[in-house]
Write a protein that holds these residues in place. Structure first.
Motif, PDB file in Angstrom:
ATOM      1  N   LEU A   1       0.826  -1.206   0.000  1.00 41.17           N
ATOM      2  CA  LEU A   1       0.000   0.000   0.000  1.00 41.17           C
ATOM      3  C   LEU A   1       0.862   1.258   0.000  1.00 41.17           C
ATOM      4  O   LEU A   1       0.534   2.249  -0.665  1.00 41.17           O
ATOM      5  N   ALA A   2       1.966   1.225   0.761  1.00 44.17           N
ATOM      6  CA  ALA A   2       2.865   2.388   0.769  1.00 44.17           C
ATOM      7  C   ALA A   2       3.456   2.622  -0.623  1.00 44.17           C
ATOM      8  O   ALA A   2       3.599   3.770  -1.066  1.00 44.17           O
ATOM      9  N   VAL A   3       3.794   1.540  -1.314  1.00 47.40           N
ATOM     10  CA  VAL A   3       4.285   1.667  -2.689  1.00 47.40           C
ATOM     11  C   VAL A   3       3.185   2.238  -3.582  1.00 47.40           C
ATOM     12  O   VAL A   3       3.422   3.118  -4.406  1.00 47.40           O
ATOM     13  N   TRP A   4       1.970   1.718  -3.398  1.00 45.46           N
ATOM     14  CA  TRP A   4       0.841   2.187  -4.207  1.00 45.46           C
ATOM     15  C   TRP A   4       0.597   3.683  -3.984  1.00 45.46           C
ATOM     16  O   TRP A   4       0.173   4.395  -4.891  1.00 45.46           O
ATOM     17  N   ALA A   5       0.861   4.160  -2.778  1.00 41.42           N
ATOM     18  CA  ALA A   5       0.706   5.589  -2.481  1.00 41.42           C
ATOM     19  C   ALA A   5       1.892   6.399  -2.981  1.00 41.42           C
ATOM     20  O   ALA A   5       1.931   7.612  -2.785  1.00 41.42           O
TER      21      ALA A   5
ATOM     22  N   ASP B   1      -8.277   5.864  -2.509  1.00 36.54           N
ATOM     23  CA  ASP B   1      -8.414   6.919  -3.507  1.00 36.54           C
ATOM     24  C   ASP B   1      -7.449   8.082  -3.334  1.00 36.54           C
ATOM     25  O   ASP B   1      -7.387   8.962  -4.183  1.00 36.54           O
ATOM     26  N   GLU B   2      -6.694   8.120  -2.240  1.00 35.66           N
ATOM     27  CA  GLU B   2      -5.710   9.181  -2.071  1.00 35.66           C
ATOM     28  C   GLU B   2      -4.600   8.701  -1.141  1.00 35.66           C
ATOM     29  O   GLU B   2      -4.829   7.859  -0.263  1.00 35.66           O
ATOM     30  N   PRO B   3      -3.370   9.233  -1.316  1.00 34.09           N
ATOM     31  CA  PRO B   3      -2.214   8.715  -0.566  1.00 34.09           C
ATOM     32  C   PRO B   3      -2.383   8.739   0.948  1.00 34.09           C
ATOM     33  O   PRO B   3      -1.981   7.786   1.628  1.00 34.09           O
ATOM     34  N   SER B   4      -2.965   9.809   1.497  1.00 33.84           N
ATOM     35  CA  SER B   4      -3.085   9.880   2.957  1.00 33.84           C
ATOM     36  C   SER B   4      -3.962   8.754   3.492  1.00 33.84           C
ATOM     37  O   SER B   4      -3.669   8.172   4.548  1.00 33.84           O
ATOM     38  N   LYS B   5      -5.034   8.420   2.778  1.00 29.46           N
ATOM     39  CA  LYS B   5      -5.890   7.316   3.203  1.00 29.46           C
ATOM     40  C   LYS B   5      -5.180   5.974   3.053  1.00 29.46           C
ATOM     41  O   LYS B   5      -5.315   5.084   3.901  1.00 29.46           O
ATOM     42  N   ILE B   6      -4.431   5.822   1.974  1.00 25.24           N
ATOM     43  CA  ILE B   6      -3.728   4.558   1.729  1.00 25.24           C
ATOM     44  C   ILE B   6      -2.715   4.286   2.842  1.00 25.24           C
ATOM     45  O   ILE B   6      -2.608   3.164   3.345  1.00 25.24           O
TER      46      ILE B   6
END
Length: 596
Positions: A145-149, A195-200
């Motif tokens: 998830l961190a990579v995805w963000a 849908d957004e980095p902070s949520k991810i």
């Protein structure tokens, strides 16, 4: 999957043992060119694995001829999950990061923005269904998830207590409901957190928190046999006072940290109990009191009342709340059994009183690095045990898990057991054993003169450093695994040297270097400057941060000719360090003191 560092090489390359001739060569090269461009447009998803090196991917990857993207995806996923699901694999020979990066990169190539960022859900659920620990997969998912963000959205370490996840996390703790709870967590993440980095990033934190729940269950299974579950003895004191020492970690710190301590071949730590400035720095007083009902806790001059077990349950896993440590001790001891049980009835059964008053005091600052919270928890459990007429000890490890700080076992053995000792986790009986290291009185006196504590004025919560350490371990960081391997090998040598009556400075330096690798940033800039100044001036032989580092106390070992007063004057005379203070440390040889 495999990529090349240069576009031309990638476009012309083949995956497989033999070159396959085709009349569609131009179309294949065009396709590879587009794949390459899509990769490098999103370089945060890329992990370059050399075409000729398939060791990370396993033997099947190199034997399939031309590797289609879907086949590559299948092999990557299969290889990654096989390694994550293998409980015996210690991750020292591969990197979860490489595999997860490649898996996400290939999914992005195949599906673009429509690719799912969350991976491997069904594998984690399958492990839970089979009664196995999915922690490695949960950490791999959090990394994915961190990579995805794209490494945006905030810090990986941080709170994981969003109200929408709280009930789901509780479900993980209910036997028989773990699989459903984990499935609901995945649904929640997919529905509204991608849908957004902070949520991810916040979703990633909650996956790591879920992994800690499973680690905690392992710890609780070890401590279960020590829980107090039966009726109290008929005779016991009305009031108890327990005084406890601090702890100096000499070698092996981090080897004691769950879940890593359960996976190592030689999980051992050398430390010692100390007085600070000639006094035992930690104290717990407990007494029964009929004038109040429920639990009253006094700490740092403030009183907090818990009128029912619901309030105790709400506070027991929140380390920043006043009284949470005492609440966690009640839960760990088994005195708390459910939120609904009347607290007066249970207290009368256990303590022969409707009310209990507990006061805690520490002369050490918050985040000292001397094992304060763990040793104070041991003192609280000792005091409550005396009031209840029982003797308990090993619940302290469970307390660390209940508080969500996730600490290891070295602090409590450092304070509970006197003198210098080596503690080690026995995989055979699933128990922490302790062996005293007998040294001459002359060496103890030398330690008292030459070992000095410098309070740096910096504070930190060890939980954040611990999260980073466990994360790097699970993600297969090869440097982390090599350092842990070296520490395991060095513990016995350290024990032998100190048994001879000398502090092995070279090994202490190696230990501190290992700390700085395992938790980068554990040495604040000002502390590094202080150590450099003291070494260059010939004042000290060595120095290392206490505990997890990042703040709190610095241990320094003086040159034989250096005095405490000289060190203190040298530090106060330098404007860069004038706010720091020096304190004596002497080996405490008598364990806990006080009682009825």
């Amino acid at each position: 999957m495999a990529t090349c560092t240069q576009k031309e090489e990638f476009v012309k390359s083949r995956v497989g043992g033999a070159k396959i001739e085709t009349e569609h060569e131009e179309l294949l090269e065009l396709a590879r060119s587009q794949i390459y461009d899509r990769f490098w447009k999103n370089d945060t998803f890329i992990e370059n694995l050399p075409v000729k090196d398939y060791r990370v991917l396993g033997p099947d990857f190199g034997n399939i001829g031309v590797c289609l993207p879907c086949t590559s995806l299948f092999l990557l996923e299969r290889t990654l999950t096989a390694k994550l699901c293998d409980a015996s694999n210690l991750e020292s020979d591969f990197s979860v990061r490489k595999l997860m990066n490649a898996l996400i990169a290939l999914q992005y190539v195949l599906a673009g923005e429509h690719a799912k960022g969350l991976q491997l859900e069904e594998y984690a659920e399958s492990l839970v269904r089979d009664g196995k620990d999915p922690s490695k997969i949960l950490h791999a998912q959090a990394y994915g998830l961190a990579v995805w963000a794209r490494n945006r959205g905030g810090l990986r370490s941080g709170p994981a207590s969003n109200p929408r996840f709280v009930a789901l996390m509780r479900g993980l703790k209910v036997p028989g409901h773990e699989e459903n709870a984990l499935e609901e967590i995945y649904k929640e993440i997919r529905s509204d957190w991608m849908d957004e980095p902070s949520k991810i990033i916040r979703a990633a934190r909650h996956l790591e928190a879920a992994a800690q729940v499973f680690t905690s269950r392992h710890v609780f299974s070890i401590c279960e046999k020590f829980k107090f579950l039966g009726p109290a003895l008929p005779e016991r004191p009305k009031a108890v006072k327990v005084k406890a020492p601090g702890r100096v970690d000499l070698y092996g710190g981090w080897l004691d940290t769950p879940p890593i301590t359960f996976r190592l071949k030689n999980s051992a730590v050398v430390n010692m109990a100390i007085k600070v400035d000639g006094e035992l720095p930690l104290c717990c007083e407990a007494k029964v009191c009929e004038e109040v009902s429920g639990l009253v806790v006094e700490c740092e001059g403030r009183k907090v009342k818990f009128e029912d077990f619901e309030a105790i349950h709400e506070a027991h896993d929140k380390p920043n709340l006043k009284g949470s440590l005492v609440c966690a001790c009640l839960v760990a001891m088994g005195i708390y059994r459910s939120r609904e049980e009347p607290i007066i009835d249970r207290f009368k059964e256990v303590f022969h009183s409707a009310g209990v008053f507990v006061s805690t005091h520490s002369t050490l600052p918050h985040g000292s690095g001397l094992g304060t919270s763990s040793i104070l928890a041991a003192a609280i459990i000792k005091a409550l045990g005396c009031l209840a007429g029982v003797n308990v000890a090993e619940e302290v490890l469970a307390v660390e898990q209940l508080l969500t700080t996730g600490g290891g076992w070295q602090d409590q053995i450092g304070g509970v057991f006197p003198g210098i000792k080596v503690g080690y986790y026995s995989t055979n009986d699933k128990h922490v054993d302790v062996g005293n290291i007998e040294v001459e009185e002359e060496f103890l006196e030398e330690l008292g003169k030459r070992l000095v504590l410098i309070y740096t004025g910096k504070t930190r919560l060890a939980k954040n450093l611990l999260q980073e350490f466990v994360r790097n371990y699970y993600e297969g960081d090869p440097t982390v695994h090599k350092v842990l391997e070296n520490l395991q090998e060095g513990v016995k040598e350290f024990e032998v040297e100190i048994d001879k009556g000398s502090l092995p400075v070279k090994l202490v330096d190696e230990y501190y270097a290992a700390k700085k690798v395992l938790t980068p940033g554990c040495e604040p800039t000002a502390v590094g400057q202080l150590i450099e100044m003291l070494k260059n001036s010939g004042t000290i032989e060595t120095a290392w941060m206490a505990g997890a580092g990042g703040g709190g106390f610095l241990y320094v070992y003086l040159k034989p000719e250096t005095t405490f007063d000289y060190l203190s004057e040298k530090i106060s005379g330098d404007f860069r360090f004038s706010s720091m203070t020096c304190h004596t440390a002497s080996v405490h040889m008598d364990g806990f003191e006080g009682f009825p």
